[in-house]
Scaffold this motif. Structure first.
Motif, short mmCIF file in Angstrom:
data_model
loop_
_atom_site.label_atom_id
_atom_site.label_comp_id
_atom_site.label_asym_id
_atom_site.label_seq_id
_atom_site.Cartn_x
_atom_site.Cartn_y
_atom_site.Cartn_z
N MET A 1 -12.53 1.32 25.87
CA MET A 1 -11.50 0.36 25.55
C MET A 1 -11.65 -0.14 24.12
SD MET A 1 -9.72 -2.89 27.33
CE MET A 1 -10.86 -3.38 28.50
N ALA A 2 -12.88 -0.28 23.63
CA ALA A 2 -13.07 -0.77 22.28
C ALA A 2 -12.45 0.18 21.26
CB ALA A 2 -14.55 -0.97 21.99
N GLY A 3 -12.53 1.48 21.54
CA GLY A 3 -11.92 2.46 20.63
C GLY A 3 -10.42 2.29 20.56
N ASP A 4 -9.80 1.98 21.70
CA ASP A 4 -8.36 1.73 21.71
C ASP A 4 -8.01 0.51 20.88
OD1 ASP A 4 -7.96 3.89 23.38
OD2 ASP A 4 -7.88 2.68 25.22
N ASP A 5 -8.82 -0.55 21.00
CA ASP A 5 -8.59 -1.76 20.23
C ASP A 5 -8.69 -1.47 18.74
OD1 ASP A 5 -8.27 -3.24 22.53
OD2 ASP A 5 -10.32 -4.02 22.53
N LYS A 6 -9.70 -0.70 18.36
CA LYS A 6 -9.89 -0.37 16.95
C LYS A 6 -8.70 0.41 16.41
CE LYS A 6 -14.89 -0.46 17.11
NZ LYS A 6 -16.13 0.30 16.98
N MET A 7 -8.20 1.35 17.21
CA MET A 7 -7.04 2.14 16.77
C MET A 7 -5.80 1.26 16.65
SD MET A 7 -7.41 5.91 18.51
CE MET A 7 -7.06 5.34 20.14
N GLN A 8 -5.61 0.35 17.59
CA GLN A 8 -4.45 -0.55 17.52
C GLN A 8 -4.55 -1.46 16.32
OE1 GLN A 8 -4.51 -2.47 21.35
NE2 GLN A 8 -3.30 -0.86 22.32
N ASN A 9 -5.74 -1.95 16.01
CA ASN A 9 -5.91 -2.83 14.86
C ASN A 9 -5.64 -2.08 13.56
OD1 ASN A 9 -6.71 -4.75 16.73
ND2 ASN A 9 -8.88 -4.43 16.37
N LYS A 10 -6.12 -0.86 13.47
CA LYS A 10 -5.88 -0.05 12.28
C LYS A 10 -4.39 0.28 12.16
CE LYS A 10 -7.41 2.09 8.67
NZ LYS A 10 -7.96 1.33 7.54
N ALA A 11 -3.75 0.55 13.30
CA ALA A 11 -2.32 0.84 13.28
C ALA A 11 -1.53 -0.38 12.80
CB ALA A 11 -1.84 1.26 14.67
N GLU A 12 -1.96 -1.57 13.21
CA GLU A 12 -1.27 -2.79 12.76
C GLU A 12 -1.43 -2.97 11.26
OE1 GLU A 12 -0.63 -7.37 14.15
OE2 GLU A 12 -2.47 -6.38 14.80
N GLU A 13 -2.62 -2.67 10.75
CA GLU A 13 -2.84 -2.76 9.31
C GLU A 13 -1.94 -1.76 8.57
OE1 GLU A 13 -6.09 -1.65 5.89
OE2 GLU A 13 -6.71 -1.55 7.99
N LEU A 14 -1.89 -0.52 9.06
CA LEU A 14 -1.07 0.49 8.41
C LEU A 14 0.42 0.17 8.49
CD1 LEU A 14 -3.02 3.68 9.52
CD2 LEU A 14 -3.06 2.56 7.28
N LYS A 15 0.84 -0.39 9.62
CA LYS A 15 2.23 -0.82 9.77
C LYS A 15 2.55 -1.88 8.71
CE LYS A 15 3.59 -3.93 12.70
NZ LYS A 15 3.89 -4.75 13.85
N GLY A 16 1.60 -2.79 8.50
CA GLY A 16 1.79 -3.83 7.50
C GLY A 16 1.90 -3.26 6.09
N ARG A 17 1.07 -2.24 5.81
CA ARG A 17 1.15 -1.61 4.49
C ARG A 17 2.52 -0.96 4.28
NH1 ARG A 17 -4.47 1.06 2.58
NH2 ARG A 17 -5.84 -0.56 3.39
N ALA A 18 3.00 -0.30 5.33
CA ALA A 18 4.31 0.36 5.22
C ALA A 18 5.42 -0.67 5.04
CB ALA A 18 4.57 1.21 6.46
N LYS A 19 5.34 -1.75 5.80
CA LYS A 19 6.37 -2.79 5.71
C LYS A 19 6.34 -3.44 4.32
CE LYS A 19 7.15 -5.35 9.39
NZ LYS A 19 7.05 -6.43 10.41
N GLU A 20 5.14 -3.69 3.81
CA GLU A 20 5.03 -4.27 2.47
C GLU A 20 5.59 -3.31 1.41
OE1 GLU A 20 1.82 -6.28 -0.61
OE2 GLU A 20 1.07 -5.20 1.14
N ALA A 21 5.28 -2.02 1.55
CA ALA A 21 5.79 -1.02 0.60
C ALA A 21 7.31 -0.95 0.65
CB ALA A 21 5.18 0.35 0.89
N ALA A 22 7.88 -1.02 1.86
CA ALA A 22 9.33 -1.01 1.98
C ALA A 22 9.92 -2.25 1.33
CB ALA A 22 9.74 -0.94 3.45
N GLY A 23 9.25 -3.38 1.52
CA GLY A 23 9.70 -4.61 0.87
C GLY A 23 9.62 -4.52 -0.64
N ASP A 24 8.55 -3.91 -1.14
CA ASP A 24 8.42 -3.72 -2.59
C ASP A 24 9.53 -2.83 -3.13
OD1 ASP A 24 6.10 -5.28 -2.66
OD2 ASP A 24 4.75 -3.55 -2.64
N ALA A 25 9.81 -1.75 -2.39
CA ALA A 25 10.81 -0.79 -2.85
C ALA A 25 12.22 -1.37 -2.84
CB ALA A 25 10.77 0.46 -1.97
N THR A 26 12.49 -2.26 -1.89
CA THR A 26 13.85 -2.81 -1.77
C THR A 26 13.98 -4.21 -2.35
OG1 THR A 26 13.37 -3.75 0.41
CG2 THR A 26 14.28 -1.49 0.34
#
Length: 65
Positions: A1-26
């Protein structure tokens, strides 16, 4: 279960990077702020997982404690 949590946390970070990049671009300040927030949440959760892992190293993985 801890591995799943780590993957979800990393995915949330990456989603944030993508959202920030989209915000920067627009020029969308809301997306930029939300992206930074998502990254911060993901990073904080990842830090919590690292603390749990370190505690397991110190105290062992004994479920009776």
């Amino acid at each position: 279960m801890a591995g799943d949590d780590k993957m979800q946390n990393k995915a949330e970070e990456l989603k944030g990077r993508a959202k920030e990049a989209a915000g920067d671009a627009t020029g969308n300040e809301q997306w930029q702020a939300e992206g930074k927030g998502d990254q911060a949440k993901g990073n904080i959760k990842q830090a919590g997982e690292k603390i749990k892992d370190a505690a397991k190293g110190v105290f062992g993985d004994d479920k009776d404690r």
